[in-house]
Design a protein around this motif. Structure first.
Motif, short mmCIF file in Angstrom:
data_model
loop_
_atom_site.label_atom_id
_atom_site.label_comp_id
_atom_site.label_asym_id
_atom_site.label_seq_id
_atom_site.Cartn_x
_atom_site.Cartn_y
_atom_site.Cartn_z
N LEU A 1 4.94 9.73 -1.57
CA LEU A 1 3.76 10.40 -2.13
C LEU A 1 4.12 11.14 -3.42
O LEU A 1 3.30 11.21 -4.34
N ASP A 2 5.32 11.68 -3.48
CA ASP A 2 5.75 12.37 -4.70
C ASP A 2 5.78 11.38 -5.87
O ASP A 2 5.30 11.68 -6.97
N ASP A 3 6.33 10.19 -5.64
CA ASP A 3 6.38 9.17 -6.70
C ASP A 3 4.97 8.75 -7.11
O ASP A 3 4.68 8.57 -8.30
N LEU A 4 4.10 8.58 -6.11
CA LEU A 4 2.73 8.14 -6.41
C LEU A 4 1.98 9.20 -7.22
O LEU A 4 1.32 8.88 -8.22
N TRP B 1 3.26 11.51 -9.07
CA TRP B 1 3.89 11.57 -10.40
C TRP B 1 3.30 10.49 -11.31
O TRP B 1 2.91 10.75 -12.45
N ASP B 2 3.22 9.27 -10.80
CA ASP B 2 2.69 8.17 -11.60
C ASP B 2 1.23 8.40 -11.97
O ASP B 2 0.81 8.13 -13.11
N ARG B 3 0.44 8.87 -11.02
CA ARG B 3 -0.98 9.10 -11.30
C ARG B 3 -1.15 10.16 -12.40
O ARG B 3 -1.99 10.02 -13.29
N LEU B 4 -0.35 11.21 -12.34
CA LEU B 4 -0.45 12.25 -13.37
C LEU B 4 0.01 11.72 -14.73
O LEU B 4 -0.57 12.03 -15.77
N GLU B 5 1.07 10.90 -14.72
CA GLU B 5 1.57 10.36 -15.98
C GLU B 5 0.57 9.43 -16.64
O GLU B 5 0.55 9.27 -17.85
N GLN B 6 -0.27 8.78 -15.82
CA GLN B 6 -1.29 7.88 -16.36
C GLN B 6 -2.46 8.64 -16.99
O GLN B 6 -3.28 8.05 -17.69
N ASN B 7 -2.54 9.94 -16.71
CA ASN B 7 -3.65 10.74 -17.23
C ASN B 7 -3.33 11.23 -18.65
O ASN B 7 -2.38 11.99 -18.85
N LEU C 1 0.84 -1.21 0.00
CA LEU C 1 0.00 0.00 0.00
C LEU C 1 0.87 1.26 0.00
O LEU C 1 2.05 1.20 0.36
N PRO C 2 0.32 2.39 -0.40
CA PRO C 2 1.07 3.64 -0.25
C PRO C 2 1.50 3.83 1.21
O PRO C 2 0.73 3.56 2.13
N LEU C 3 2.73 4.25 1.41
CA LEU C 3 3.35 4.43 2.73
C LEU C 3 3.63 3.10 3.42
O LEU C 3 4.08 3.06 4.56
N GLY C 4 3.39 1.98 2.72
CA GLY C 4 3.57 0.66 3.33
C GLY C 4 5.02 0.27 3.52
O GLY C 4 5.32 -0.65 4.27
N LYS C 5 5.91 0.95 2.81
CA LYS C 5 7.32 0.58 2.92
C LYS C 5 8.04 1.32 4.05
O LYS C 5 9.22 1.06 4.31
N HIS D 1 -1.19 17.91 6.40
CA HIS D 1 -1.29 17.74 4.95
C HIS D 1 -2.48 16.83 4.65
O HIS D 1 -2.68 15.82 5.34
N SER D 2 -3.22 17.16 3.62
CA SER D 2 -4.30 16.29 3.16
C SER D 2 -4.10 16.04 1.67
O SER D 2 -4.16 16.98 0.86
N VAL D 3 -3.84 14.79 1.33
CA VAL D 3 -3.66 14.40 -0.07
C VAL D 3 -4.78 13.43 -0.41
O VAL D 3 -4.90 12.37 0.21
N ALA D 4 -5.62 13.80 -1.38
CA ALA D 4 -6.81 12.99 -1.68
C ALA D 4 -6.83 12.64 -3.16
O ALA D 4 -6.75 13.54 -4.01
N THR D 5 -6.93 11.35 -3.45
CA THR D 5 -7.02 10.90 -4.84
C THR D 5 -8.19 9.95 -5.07
O THR D 5 -8.55 9.69 -6.21
N GLY D 6 -8.76 9.39 -4.00
CA GLY D 6 -9.76 8.34 -4.15
C GLY D 6 -11.16 8.77 -3.78
O GLY D 6 -11.43 9.94 -3.50
N ALA D 7 -12.06 7.79 -3.79
CA ALA D 7 -13.46 7.90 -3.38
C ALA D 7 -14.32 8.61 -4.43
O ALA D 7 -13.89 9.53 -5.11
#
Length: 453
Positions: free
Chosen positions: A435-438, A440-446, A91-95, A269-275
């Motif tokens: 979170l920066d990597d995540l 970045w990847d989400r934006l690149e997928q758009n 999961l994100p932050l799981g590492k 900080h609040s980072v929201a991508t889901g729901a």
């Protein structure tokens, strides 16, 4: 026996009462005696108000009817669902290493959690256990910042909270590694709802970082209604980061209430991508002199998602500073909502407050609603606010293209920089990188990020 609330929402209250009576029977002997009156007050308040509607000023841009129309099914069985141990690491932050608590559909799972050493000056455990071990300490702080009359969802959580995290940093203690709280949803039943409840106590002079991650395994469609209270003592420093990445079919409402003492520092900080529909109520009361607060947020939406951030920062004492920075990137037919209010009490002279909200629309169907507000009752203050909604700035694209950079690359650079403004403010280096990597990847997928428009 629980009395039926006498109000206009009796029809709403009936299914709640049945669930509440089941909860009382199952939890009555597991909590100190003061908990039940607190729960009952939450139930009564919710029965009085019901779910908010578009007629309520604070919910003007967010229609919660899809939540209100769900059959009310709080998850009360407290049986952890099967989640493989390796799943959390993915999961994100799981590492991230260090202390972690894992909750699945609201239930604490000790086998997946890592607790601090017993001789540590830091105490981290699930709330259900803490209520039994230290009822007097929790009674001093529980439901004191997150009051049932703040909003109906907080009242509902107070009535039906299941479990959550209890974090207690003793005076002058410092924790170098972040504490990570995972709330994993696997619920697929219509109306299945978990009510996580967290309490974070940072005693005078302590320093710590707490990360909350709301994620999914599978394709859950449930509803998460979370409440977190943070008490920051004198000269303490707390960094708090919430990352919400639940299923696009799920519903998510969270309330964060922080009470700040003198000369302390609180960064959130609040980072929201889901729901499918998410709402973050953020309340900060600066109740000590010379305290400092930074609220920071980034939301990425697509499809038919709606993400709402609603904030109130109350300056109650002099010489305090608060800064809010929220950026949103919307695509498809999605919508971003920002409502921020800075309230300066008459005693809060020498207040320095700034509020900024910027929204970037990647499609013609995306929309943003922003409403920054200042409510000032002191006469010696410095307060500003600003908001923007629009597409990429043509001048910025021209500037980059004039230096030999292609259109697609220029668009990507500007959009990544827009998101990076927020992510780079995360002080915890490990969390910032992940979170920066995540992002970045989400934006690149758009596909709209680099298209020729």
């Amino acid at each position: 026996m629980i009395a039926t609330p006498q109000n206009r929402e009796t029809s709403v209250a009936d299914p709640l009462l049945k669930s509440f009576e089941r909860l009382e029977k199952s939890r009555g002997e597991e909590s100190p005696s003061w908990v039940f009156p607190v729960r009952k007050a939450g139930l009564a308040r919710f029965a009085e108000t019901g779910f908010p509607t578009l007629r309520d000023e604070d919910w003007l841009y967010t229609n919660v009817a899809p939540i209100a129309n769900l059959p009310f099914q709080p998850i009360l069985d407290f049986a952890p669902r099967d989640v493989a141990s390796g799943s959390v690491d993915q999961l994100p932050l799981g590492k991230l290493g260090g202390v972690r608590l894992v909750f699945v559909n609201g239930s604490f799972v000790s086998d997946l959690s890592v607790l601090p050493q017993k001789n540590s000056r830091l105490r981290v455990e699930n709330l259900k256990t803490a209520l039994i071990k230290e009822p007097n300490l929790l009674e001093m702080h529980f439901a004191k910042s997150a009051r049932v009359d703040d909003n109906p969802f907080t009242a509902l959580n107070t009535a039906f909270f299941q479990d959550g995290a209890f974090v207690h940093a003793t005076p002058d203690s410092t924790l170098e590694e972040p504490i990570v709280l995972f709330f994993i949803s696997t619920a697929t039943g219509l109306g299945n709802t978990s009510h996580p409840r967290n309490l974070i106590l940072a005693e005078n002079g302590s320093r710590l970082t707490v990360l909350e991650c709301y994620a999914q395994i599978g394709e859950p469609t449930g509803f998460t209604n979370a409440v977190t209270e943070v008490v920051v003592g004198e000269s303490a420093a707390v960094e708090y980061c919430k990352f919400q990445d639940e299923s696009p079919e799920a519903f998510h409402v969270a309330s964060i209430h922080a009470h700040l003492g003198a000369r302390c520092n609180f960064t959130a900080h609040s980072v929201a991508t889901g729901a499918r529909l998410s709402r973050n109520n953020i309340r900060v009361k600066m109740d000590g002199e010379a305290s400092d607060c930074v609220l920071n947020g980034l939301y990425l939406t697509k499809g038919d998602q709606l993400c709402d951030h609603h904030m109130i920062v109350e300056h109650a004492k002099p010489h305090c500073t608060s800064h809010e920075y929220f950026n949103g990137i919307m695509d498809g037919r999605s919508r971003g909502v920002f409502h921020g209010r800075i309230l300066v009490r008459p005693e809060a002279q020498k207040t320095d407050a700034k509020q900024t909200n910027k929204n970037l629309l990647l499609s013609d169907g995306a929309t943003a609603n922003t409403k920054p507000q200042l409510e000032i009752y002191a006469d010696d203050v410095k307060c500003t606010h600003g908001a923007t909604i629009g597409q990429l700035n043509d001048d910025s694209i021209f500037y980059l293209r004039a230096r030999g950079i292609g259109l697609e690359t220029a668009r990507r650079m500007l959009i990544h920089a827009f998101a990076g403004e927020i992510v780079e403010r995360i002080q915890c280096a490990a969390a910032r990188k992940e979170l920066d990597d995540l992002i970045w990847d989400r934006l690149e997928q758009n596909p709209h990020v680099a298209e020729r428009r």
